[in-house]
Design an enzyme around this catalytic site. Structure first.
Site, PDB file in Angstrom:
ATOM      1  N   HIS A 109      -6.163  10.854  -3.332  1.00  0.00           N
ATOM      2  CA  HIS A 109      -6.213  10.856  -1.865  1.00  0.00           C
ATOM      3  C   HIS A 109      -4.828  10.753  -1.245  1.00  0.00           C
ATOM      4  O   HIS A 109      -4.637  11.184  -0.100  1.00  0.00           O
ATOM      5  CB  HIS A 109      -7.087   9.701  -1.358  1.00  0.00           C
ATOM      6  CG  HIS A 109      -8.557   9.993  -1.408  1.00  0.00           C
ATOM      7  ND1 HIS A 109      -9.278  10.373  -0.308  1.00  0.00           N
ATOM      8  CD2 HIS A 109      -9.430   9.970  -2.441  1.00  0.00           C
ATOM      9  CE1 HIS A 109     -10.544  10.568  -0.649  1.00  0.00           C
ATOM     10  NE2 HIS A 109     -10.664  10.319  -1.951  1.00  0.00           N
ATOM     11  N   HIS A 123      -5.150   6.975 -12.833  1.00  0.00           N
ATOM     12  CA  HIS A 123      -6.061   7.335 -11.735  1.00  0.00           C
ATOM     13  C   HIS A 123      -6.676   8.693 -12.036  1.00  0.00           C
ATOM     14  O   HIS A 123      -6.151   9.739 -11.641  1.00  0.00           O
ATOM     15  CB  HIS A 123      -5.305   7.372 -10.400  1.00  0.00           C
ATOM     16  CG  HIS A 123      -6.214   7.422  -9.201  1.00  0.00           C
ATOM     17  ND1 HIS A 123      -6.513   6.316  -8.444  1.00  0.00           N
ATOM     18  CD2 HIS A 123      -6.908   8.446  -8.633  1.00  0.00           C
ATOM     19  CE1 HIS A 123      -7.329   6.641  -7.461  1.00  0.00           C
ATOM     20  NE2 HIS A 123      -7.584   7.939  -7.556  1.00  0.00           N
ATOM     21  N   ASP A 171      -4.731   5.635  -4.581  1.00  0.00           N
ATOM     22  CA  ASP A 171      -5.559   5.743  -3.373  1.00  0.00           C
ATOM     23  C   ASP A 171      -5.383   4.522  -2.473  1.00  0.00           C
ATOM     24  O   ASP A 171      -6.355   3.913  -1.987  1.00  0.00           O
ATOM     25  CB  ASP A 171      -7.040   5.931  -3.726  1.00  0.00           C
ATOM     26  CG  ASP A 171      -7.369   7.356  -4.139  1.00  0.00           C
ATOM     27  OD1 ASP A 171      -6.462   8.206  -4.064  1.00  0.00           O
ATOM     28  OD2 ASP A 171      -8.525   7.617  -4.519  1.00  0.00           O
ATOM     29  N   ASP A 180      -7.860   1.634  -5.353  1.00  0.00           N
ATOM     30  CA  ASP A 180      -8.677   2.363  -4.375  1.00  0.00           C
ATOM     31  C   ASP A 180      -8.950   1.544  -3.110  1.00  0.00           C
ATOM     32  O   ASP A 180     -10.095   1.239  -2.771  1.00  0.00           O
ATOM     33  CB  ASP A 180      -9.998   2.798  -5.019  1.00  0.00           C
ATOM     34  CG  ASP A 180      -9.793   3.766  -6.172  1.00  0.00           C
ATOM     35  OD1 ASP A 180      -9.735   4.979  -5.918  1.00  0.00           O
ATOM     36  OD2 ASP A 180      -9.649   3.301  -7.314  1.00  0.00           O
ATOM     37  N   HIS A 238     -15.133   4.152  -8.290  1.00  0.00           N
ATOM     38  CA  HIS A 238     -15.324   3.125  -7.259  1.00  0.00           C
ATOM     39  C   HIS A 238     -16.281   2.010  -7.663  1.00  0.00           C
ATOM     40  O   HIS A 238     -16.288   0.949  -7.039  1.00  0.00           O
ATOM     41  CB  HIS A 238     -15.823   3.779  -5.958  1.00  0.00           C
ATOM     42  CG  HIS A 238     -14.734   4.438  -5.185  1.00  0.00           C
ATOM     43  ND1 HIS A 238     -14.774   4.615  -3.814  1.00  0.00           N
ATOM     44  CD2 HIS A 238     -13.552   4.968  -5.572  1.00  0.00           C
ATOM     45  CE1 HIS A 238     -13.679   5.224  -3.403  1.00  0.00           C
ATOM     46  NE2 HIS A 238     -12.917   5.455  -4.463  1.00  0.00           N
TER      47      HIS A 238
END
Length: 608
Positions: A131, A225, A62, A22, A255
């Site tokens: 993302h 993920h 990401d 991320d 996160h």
């Protein structure tokens, strides 16, 4: 084992991997203050990979913040990868699996350091996240572009969502052998269905030893993920659904940093490195950011935590105003001014606290992120947060939203109407000889419990019918249809009787006791909420027709029309469109569970 001394004895047999997830390159890139944060942290990760002399870099999705990253983001990412991963350093990793099958969109259908036109010193392996997943024409991801240019080895991409087959990239260094599995992001609800239907298959490598002992000669590493936290039965990937033969799982998407390996009951470890840049002002993002140095020797590993030194300082604090109401004297004087004064002092203290997070790294931003979350129950304590935040415009990086007000609902206690299960009524219902079906059990329970906690709107027969349709017919919309129908019928009665507002609850309860619920359920069926009745139904009926609602009731009360379409195995999907006068809508809104009113909820969240 989570640790091994063998990893330090013979470096020629140890696979060293820099692990990060991320990175969200390009997050807030147009922000004059925070625009470079994601690139600064990513550059530090690459610098650590070089200084730690790793064999490869493993990214958990990401890499970019946007599915279609800007030219600025792509340019900076490519520049950094070329600067730190290209060179003359020899690579000691040997790929044993079919490379054409493992690496999507690679020019030579091989790992990038096997390309004679490239000079790679540290190979980067990555899956995609939510993302930077494939999108648009051609279903290409930004990682496809990096794979084509030879900067990244893109693996773990799914191509068939009806059957997900996860085949490992087989890597050898000396006596250590790594089976690297990749599961790029799939929508959680879709993945939950695939897992439930046993359509997610892992392929294990065959042992290359004769007379193999019980100890596996492959180290099985999965990078995934998906949602790890439980956000609903179909909105996360349960750890226990993963195969037990794994040794370690690198979990992306979440996160908050939980990089220290956690032992799962099935026997494997899970490490969650977290993001390298905060993308929201939440508590999880304020936890110290790390990446990991993973060392693998045979089937053992050691994960060294490496704190990032270039991450912007971030302090997050939550305060429940009700807990300090006496201190702030919220019941006396101007509550808003008192809270404003308190918030100013807390923010000033948090800014001082953020200075402790400065590492002295020349690339670390100095302006901190500050978020003070005030949880309130009374709106009189609120103030203009934008104007408040502007007082710190030269002291913080987020000068628009330093303070956030969040309303908390008052917790119900048993005295305030939260009713518990009537154990005596349940015992009698279970002991009944003819209560062999779940709907009969429900009917007997409510008949017995009504003396202590009487139902206000629904009759036990209605709840019994609701249970029958949910359980026996697998009708996921049964609860919604029956609840809406009873509300409408109650409103019709109130429109006829027109009681005073303080007597509405009494009148509804009286209507419920007087109504013939068998006839109401027949009318419900006649509207098309089910195809046909089953003789096993607790309120069996022979009605099978589909009507058009109540028809002309006159008097300006509006009309209701129902349409039904065939769905699945003879079920009907019914949409009821109702036009009501303002007084009718007011009554509908008033018929809600109140204090001292027992509320019984039918959970059909597992229904498709």
């Amino acid at each position: 084992m989570a640790d091994t001394s063998g990893a330090e004895q013979d470096t020629g047999d140890v696979i060293r991997i820099m692990v990060a997830t991320d990175n969200h390159l390009g997050y807030g890139e147009k922000d004059a203050i925070r625009g470079e944060d994601s690139f600064t942290a990513f550059e530090e990760i690459l610098e650590l990979a070089v200084s730690e002399d790793v064999d490869m870099i493993l990214l958990g999705g990401d890499l970019f913040h946007d599915a279609v990253p800007s030219q600025n983001s792509l340019h900076k990412c490519m520049e950094l990868l070329r600067r730190y991963t290209f060179g003359d350093r020899p690579i000691s990793l040997q790929i044993l699996s079919d490379q054409a099958e493992s690496f999507h969109n690679s020019v030579n259908q091989s790992v990038n350091y096997m390309d004679p036109n490239l000079n790679i010193s540290i190979p980067v392996f990555s899956i995609h996240g939510n993302h930077d997943d494939p999108s648009g024409f051609g279903r290409l991801s930004s990682l496809d572009l990096l794979s084509t240019t030879g900067l990244v080895n893109y693996f773990g991409r799914w191509t068939d969502l009806s059957q997900v087959e996860i085949k490992p990239v087989l890597i050898r260094k000396g006596v250590s052998q790594l089976a690297l599995y990749g599961l790029s992001h799939i929508h959680d609800a879709r993945l939950a269905r695939l897992v439930k239907d046993f359509k997610v298959n892992f392929f294990c490598p065959e042992s290359n030893k004769e007379n193999e002992s019980d100890e596996d000669d492959w180290f099985h590493l999965l990078v995934v993920h998906q949602n790890r936290a439980d956000r609903g039965p179909k909105n996360y990937l349960p750890e226990n659904s993963l195969p037990a033969f794994l040794h370690l799982v690198i979990w992306g998407h979440e996160h908050d940093c939980r990089i220290e390996p956690e032992l799962n009951p099935k026997g494997f470890y899970v490490s969650q490195p977290g993001s390298s840049v905060p993308t929201s002002l939440s508590h999880g993002e304020s936890i110290k950011k790390h990446v990991g140095l993973l060392e693998i020797y045979k089937n053992k590993f050691k994960l060294k935590e490496l704190p990032l030194q270039t991450v912007r300082p971030f302090v997050h604090e939550s305060v429940v105003l009700a807990d300090i109401a006496d201190e702030l004297e919220l019941t006396q004087g101007n509550a808003s001014a008192n809270v404003h004064k308190y918030a100013k002092k807390r923010v000033e203290a948090m800014i001082e606290q953020a200075k402790a997070q400065l590492t002295g790294h020349p690339q670390q931003p100095t302006l901190p992120l500050i978020r003070l979350r005030l949880l309130y129950t009374d709106e009189t304590c609120m103030f203009n947060t934008i104007r408040f935040s502007q007082m710190f415009s030269t002291q913080v990086a987020n000068a628009q939203d330093v303070v956030l007000f969040s309303k908390i609902a008052k917790r119900k206690t048993e005295k305030e109407g939260l009713q518990s299960l009537d154990k005596e009524a349940m015992r009698k219902a279970m002991e009944a000889e003819n209560a062999t079906r779940v709907e009969e059990l429900v009917a007997r329970y409510f008949d017995g419990a009504n003396t202590k906690n009487p139902l206000k709107l629904f009759h036990s027969k209605a709840l019994s019918e609701m249970t029958f349709r949910l359980v026996e017919r697998k009708d996921a919309n049964a609860a919604d249809h029956i609840v809406k129908f009873y509300r409408e019928k109650a409103v019709d009665h109130l429109m006829d009787s027109m009681p005073f507002e303080e007597n509405v609850g009494e009148e509804v309860n009286s209507w419920m006791l007087r109504s013939k619920h068998e006839n109401l359920l027949k009318e419900l069926d006649s509207r098309g909420t089910s195809v046909k009745k089953d003789n096993k139904s607790p309120n069996a009926s022979t009605a099978t027709t589909t009507g058009r609602g109540r028809g002309g009731r006159g008097g300006g009360r509006g009309r209701a029309t129902a349409t039904a379409t065939t769905r699945g195995k003879g079920q009907l999907d019914v949409t009821v469109n109702t036009t009501r006068t303002s007084s009718r809508q007011t009554l509908l809104n008033s018929i809600k569970p109140k204090k001292n009113t027992p509320t019984y909820v039918v959970d059909d969240s597992d229904s498709d």
